[in-house]
Design an enzyme around this catalytic site. Structure first.
Site, PDB file in Angstrom:
ATOM      1  N   TRP A 182     -16.625  12.419 -11.459  1.00 13.70           N
ATOM      2  CA  TRP A 182     -15.702  12.073 -10.364  1.00 13.70           C
ATOM      3  C   TRP A 182     -15.014  13.296  -9.789  1.00 13.70           C
ATOM      4  CZ3 TRP A 182     -10.543  13.274 -11.208  1.00 13.70           C
ATOM      5  CH2 TRP A 182     -10.110  13.394 -12.530  1.00 13.70           C
ATOM      6  N   TRP A 234       1.510   1.758  -3.410  1.00 14.02           N
ATOM      7  CA  TRP A 234       0.448   2.455  -4.161  1.00 14.02           C
ATOM      8  C   TRP A 234       0.649   3.974  -4.077  1.00 14.02           C
ATOM      9  CZ3 TRP A 234      -2.995   1.674  -7.838  1.00 14.02           C
ATOM     10  CH2 TRP A 234      -3.406   0.373  -8.106  1.00 14.02           C
ATOM     11  N   GLU A 282       0.844  -1.215   0.000  1.00  9.95           N
ATOM     12  CA  GLU A 282       0.000   0.000   0.000  1.00  9.95           C
ATOM     13  C   GLU A 282       0.872   1.256   0.000  1.00  9.95           C
ATOM     14  OE1 GLU A 282      -3.167  -0.002  -0.587  1.00  9.95           O
ATOM     15  OE2 GLU A 282      -3.170  -2.188  -0.555  1.00  9.95           O
ATOM     16  N   TRP A 312     -22.062  12.751 -17.875  1.00  6.22           N
ATOM     17  CA  TRP A 312     -22.261  12.992 -16.439  1.00  6.22           C
ATOM     18  C   TRP A 312     -23.538  13.770 -16.214  1.00  6.22           C
ATOM     19  CZ3 TRP A 312     -19.094   9.869 -14.219  1.00  6.22           C
ATOM     20  CH2 TRP A 312     -17.784   9.695 -14.669  1.00  6.22           C
ATOM     21  N   TRP A 318      -9.840   8.595  -7.282  1.00  6.74           N
ATOM     22  CA  TRP A 318     -11.078   8.910  -8.009  1.00  6.74           C
ATOM     23  C   TRP A 318     -11.040   8.402  -9.446  1.00  6.74           C
ATOM     24  CZ3 TRP A 318     -15.709   9.788  -6.279  1.00  6.74           C
ATOM     25  CH2 TRP A 318     -15.847  10.185  -4.950  1.00  6.74           C
ATOM     26  N   ASN A 335     -10.615   3.048   3.527  1.00  2.59           N
ATOM     27  CA  ASN A 335     -10.366   2.894   2.090  1.00  2.59           C
ATOM     28  C   ASN A 335     -11.459   2.105   1.377  1.00  2.59           C
ATOM     29  OD1 ASN A 335      -8.639   3.055  -0.347  1.00  2.59           O
ATOM     30  ND2 ASN A 335      -8.568   0.838  -0.080  1.00  2.59           N
TER      31      ASN A 335
HETATM   32  C1  LIG Z   1     -11.665   7.840  -3.951  1.00  2.00           C
HETATM   33  C2  LIG Z   1     -10.407   7.716  -3.132  1.00  2.00           C
HETATM   34  C3  LIG Z   1      -9.756   8.864  -2.678  1.00  2.00           C
HETATM   35  C4  LIG Z   1      -8.589   8.758  -1.921  1.00  2.00           C
HETATM   36  N1  LIG Z   1      -7.972   9.912  -1.498  1.00  2.00           N
HETATM   37  C5  LIG Z   1      -6.823   9.824  -0.781  1.00  2.00           C
HETATM   38  C6  LIG Z   1      -6.165  10.997  -0.339  1.00  2.00           C
HETATM   39  O1  LIG Z   1      -6.569  12.130  -0.630  1.00  2.00           O
HETATM   40  N2  LIG Z   1      -5.044  10.853   0.417  1.00  2.00           N
HETATM   41  C7  LIG Z   1      -4.536   9.631   0.751  1.00  2.00           C
HETATM   42  O2  LIG Z   1      -3.509   9.558   1.441  1.00  2.00           O
HETATM   43  N3  LIG Z   1      -5.129   8.505   0.309  1.00  2.00           N
HETATM   44  C8  LIG Z   1      -6.254   8.558  -0.426  1.00  2.00           C
HETATM   45  N4  LIG Z   1      -6.875   7.412  -0.838  1.00  2.00           N
HETATM   46  C9  LIG Z   1      -6.208   6.123  -0.592  1.00  2.00           C
HETATM   47  C10 LIG Z   1      -6.588   5.399   0.712  1.00  2.00           C
HETATM   48  O3  LIG Z   1      -7.968   5.345   0.876  1.00  2.00           O
HETATM   49  C11 LIG Z   1      -5.965   6.035   1.960  1.00  2.00           C
HETATM   50  O4  LIG Z   1      -4.588   6.246   1.766  1.00  2.00           O
HETATM   51  C12 LIG Z   1      -6.141   5.144   3.185  1.00  2.00           C
HETATM   52  O5  LIG Z   1      -7.498   4.877   3.415  1.00  2.00           O
HETATM   53  C13 LIG Z   1      -5.530   5.824   4.380  1.00  2.00           C
HETATM   54  O6  LIG Z   1      -5.734   5.083   5.543  1.00  2.00           O
HETATM   55  P1  LIG Z   1      -4.528   4.385   6.279  1.00  2.00           P
HETATM   56  O7  LIG Z   1      -3.419   5.348   6.477  1.00  2.00           O
HETATM   57  O8  LIG Z   1      -5.067   3.716   7.486  1.00  2.00           O
HETATM   58  O9  LIG Z   1      -4.080   3.325   5.204  1.00  2.00           O
HETATM   59  P2  LIG Z   1      -3.248   1.978   5.315  1.00  2.00           P
HETATM   60  O10 LIG Z   1      -4.092   0.891   4.794  1.00  2.00           O
HETATM   61  O11 LIG Z   1      -2.674   1.807   6.666  1.00  2.00           O
HETATM   62  O12 LIG Z   1      -2.093   2.199   4.241  1.00  2.00           O
HETATM   63  C14 LIG Z   1      -0.808   2.744   4.576  1.00  2.00           C
HETATM   64  C15 LIG Z   1      -0.511   3.929   3.694  1.00  2.00           C
HETATM   65  O13 LIG Z   1      -0.422   3.524   2.331  1.00  2.00           O
HETATM   66  C16 LIG Z   1      -0.930   4.560   1.481  1.00  2.00           C
HETATM   67  N5  LIG Z   1      -2.104   4.036   0.765  1.00  2.00           N
HETATM   68  C17 LIG Z   1      -2.969   3.099   1.179  1.00  2.00           C
HETATM   69  N6  LIG Z   1      -3.896   2.854   0.222  1.00  2.00           N
HETATM   70  C18 LIG Z   1      -3.591   3.665  -0.815  1.00  2.00           C
HETATM   71  C19 LIG Z   1      -4.164   3.885  -2.097  1.00  2.00           C
HETATM   72  N7  LIG Z   1      -5.235   3.196  -2.529  1.00  2.00           N
HETATM   73  N8  LIG Z   1      -3.610   4.831  -2.900  1.00  2.00           N
HETATM   74  C20 LIG Z   1      -2.520   5.524  -2.509  1.00  2.00           C
HETATM   75  N9  LIG Z   1      -1.922   5.345  -1.305  1.00  2.00           N
HETATM   76  C21 LIG Z   1      -2.456   4.434  -0.466  1.00  2.00           C
HETATM   77  C22 LIG Z   1      -1.344   5.717   2.386  1.00  2.00           C
HETATM   78  O14 LIG Z   1      -0.271   6.628   2.464  1.00  2.00           O
HETATM   79  C23 LIG Z   1      -1.578   5.012   3.719  1.00  2.00           C
HETATM   80  O15 LIG Z   1      -1.400   5.851   4.830  1.00  2.00           O
HETATM   81  C24 LIG Z   1      -8.051   7.485  -1.605  1.00  2.00           C
HETATM   82  C25 LIG Z   1      -8.721   6.341  -2.058  1.00  2.00           C
HETATM   83  C26 LIG Z   1      -9.881   6.455  -2.804  1.00  2.00           C
HETATM   84  C27 LIG Z   1     -10.571   5.209  -3.269  1.00  2.00           C
END
Ligand SMILES: Cc1cc2nc3c(=O)[nH]c(=O)nc-3n(C[C@H](O)[C@H](O)[C@H](O)COP(=O)(O)OP(=O)(O)OC[C@H]3O[C@@H](n4cnc5c(N)ncnc54)[C@H](O)[C@@H]3O)c2cc1C
Length: 482
Positions: free
Chosen positions: A364, A283, A280, A311, A387, A346
């Site tokens: 979106w 990602w 992640e 849209w 998005w 997420n």
């Molecule tokens: C529509 C949408 C919008 C989002 N907007 C953002 C946003 O503005 N900022 C943001 O940081 N994340 C965003 N995410 C990705 C993700 O949802 C969050 O990073 C995550 O929920 C953060 O929670 P966590 O730190 O507990 O994640 P964990 O599951 O603990 O993951 C660890 C770290 O990995 C990174 N990460 C995890 N999932 C993703 C992902 N899908 N894409 C990119 N990085 C990821 C983050 O830095 C996160 O803190 C978005 C996802 C979606 C579907």
């Protein structure tokens, strides 16, 4: 008499920490006095100036950074306005010999920083920039053909094949502080916190912005959650993820620190949970890679054919979505969690995002905009990529025709309805069998649970089955376009 020593300005940006901070370390080791600076530049980002939830976080993070800097013997200098005007003026005033900063990757930041770099160099000021926020610079990773990666899996494989990223640098404990700067702004004068109304109660309860808070979160996650992360990360009703996103966004902790902390705990080989967690973090790297190589990504469909997507303008539906009043409990729970805490799980970001884009057929970018305003982790790269992934318009995105069913998603990932009951308390009394579809409950069940559909909780604003068909028809119109 000793010569007056010209200071090095360290310009803090999205690196609000004292440990593993390459620009700060280089300044400390430069043998010159150090002036730490933060500029609140809300002009250069244009439409992507931080939203209210991010600014709330920023206020507290700067407070924490200021306190930490005071322990090193330094004080953080604060200025507000266009950084490419303030920094050169400050450098002239204090006769700085150098300005150091850690890089940012947003298109507006790259444009501003390169302007600033030229201006400072013209004034004879040394400029050095460093990598503090990414495991790999976007220009240091490419396909065999030398092109940017557009698909995550090969990107991640290639990044891992390069071996461990650099080890984190030490914490700066002492600084030779330059005390001759003009008067600093007061943080409180920036009014970054909401006053009337004060909507930040839920944020205060949930988060501890700042470097210490970031490390506590990481340690707790490694101690208590990472072992089950691979399965728990999809269940919004439990605290199964790290909650590090806003800390990472503001640079209170670096991905290098996260990476090496995970590896140190793992010893030899990574467990499933550890591997999944690092992927992640991968990602996040991939999203930055996309933003760097495709700078129009936050505003434009990556796949051009979506430019013709029909849209719908539907302000009532958009408002119901924002307020968590769509009548679909898992969507509403997510939108209320977002409003209350500045964060959404997420899995639910994906479900709520899909609902907006596919069930409501709302562009979106309207969802991206709302998230930008309400998320404490609002991040140009991750938000845009999230998005576009949801909409199906992105690079390596979910295909449009895979439309999340909000009921079955809820039943699968929140089987006992814990998440929904926490955030949509007015239906908490419903049995599990109806918690994700109250409209299917009979009158007696609704009565016992104290639910009156259309009064205490909305009926669904669209019928998912019909909405799905409508979205697929729209998709069929554009899918064969080049
Ligand atoms: C529509 C949408 C919008 C989002 N907007 C953002 C946003 O503005 N900022 C943001 O940081 N994340 C965003 N995410 C990705 C993700 O949802 C969050 O990073 C995550 O929920 C953060 O929670 P966590 O730190 O507990 O994640 P964990 O599951 O603990 O993951 C660890 C770290 O990995 C990174 N990460 C995890 N999932 C993703 C992902 N899908 N894409 C990119 N990085 C990821 C983050 O830095 C996160 O803190 C978005 C996802 C979606 C579907």
């Amino acid at each position: 008499m000793t010569e007056p020593r010209e200071p090095v300005i360290v310009w803090f940006r999205q690196d609000l920490r004292l440990s593993d901070n390459p620009a700060l370390l280089a300044a400390r080791d430069s043998d010159r006095p150090v002036l730490p600076v933060f500029i609140l530049d809300l002009e250069s980002p244009g439409a992507w100036a931080p939203g209210p939830a991010s600014l709330w976080w920023l206020h507290h993070s700067l407070e924490s950074l200021s306190r930490d800097l005071e322990e090193t013997g330094a004080r953080l200098w604060l200025g507000k306005g266009k950084a490419d005007e303030i920094i050169p003026a400050l450098a002239r005033e204090v006769q700085a010999s150098a300005v150091y900063w850690n890089r940012r990757y947003e298109p507006w930041a790259i444009a501003r920083d390169s302007r600033l770099k030229s201006a400072l160099k013209q004034d004879g000021v040394e400029v050095r920039s460093f990598n503090a926020g990414l495991l790999i610079e976007p220009w240091d990773i490419s396909t065999n053909e030398g092109k940017p990666y557009r698909v995550y899996t090969p990107f991640w494989k290639s990044l891992k094949a390069k071996g461990d990223p650099r080890a984190p640098g030490p914490r700066v404990e002492r600084l030779d502080f330059y005390g001759g700067a003009p008067e600093s702004d007061a943080l409180s004068d920036w009014n970054l916190l909401p006053a009337k109304p004060d909507w930040a109660g839920g944020l205060r309860e949930t988060w501890t912005p700042g470097e210490a808070g970031a490390h506590t979160r990481l340690e707790t996650f490694l101690d208590e959650r990472i072992a089950d992360y691979d399965s728990a990360r999809n269940r919004p009703g439990i605290a199964g993820t790290s909650g590090l996103s806003a800390h990472l966004h503001h640079g209170e902790i670096s991905p290098h620190q996260v990476w090496h902390a995970v590896k140190a705990r793992a010893g030899g080989s990574l467990s499933k949970g550890e591997d999944s967690f690092l992927s992640e973090i991968g990602w996040r790297e991939f999203c930055y890679n996309l933003l760097y190589h495709f700078p129009e990504f936050p505003e434009e469909n990556y796949q051009d054919k979506f430019d013709a997507f029909p849209w719908k303008e539907n302000e009532d539906a958009l408002t119901a979505w924002k307020k968590g009043l769509t009548g679909y409990p898992i969507v509403d729970a997510g939108m209320r969690q977002l409003w209350e805490t500045g964060w959404m799980h997420n899995r639910v970001r994906m479900i709520a995002g899909s609902f907006l884009v596919k069930d409501l057929m709302i562009d979106w970018r309207r969802g991206e905009d709302w998230f930008w305003h309400t998320l404490v982790d609002a991040d140009l790269a991750n938000n845009a990529a999230g998005w576009q992934w949801i909409a199906g318009s992105g690079a390596d995105a979910a295909p449009f025709f895979r439309i999340f069913n909000p009921v079955s998603q809820g039943e699968k990932f929140d089987a006992q309805g814990r998440y929904v009951r926490r955030w949509v308390p007015e239906i908490a009394g419903l049995p599990d069998a109806f918690i994700h579809k109250p409209w299917e409950a009979d009158r007696e069940t609704l009565r016992k649970a104290g639910v009156t559909l259309g009064k205490t909780y909305p009926r669904p604003i669209v019928d998912h089955k019909q909405a799905r068909e409508r979205a697929l028809e729209a998709w069929n119109e554009i899918k064969d376009a080049a």
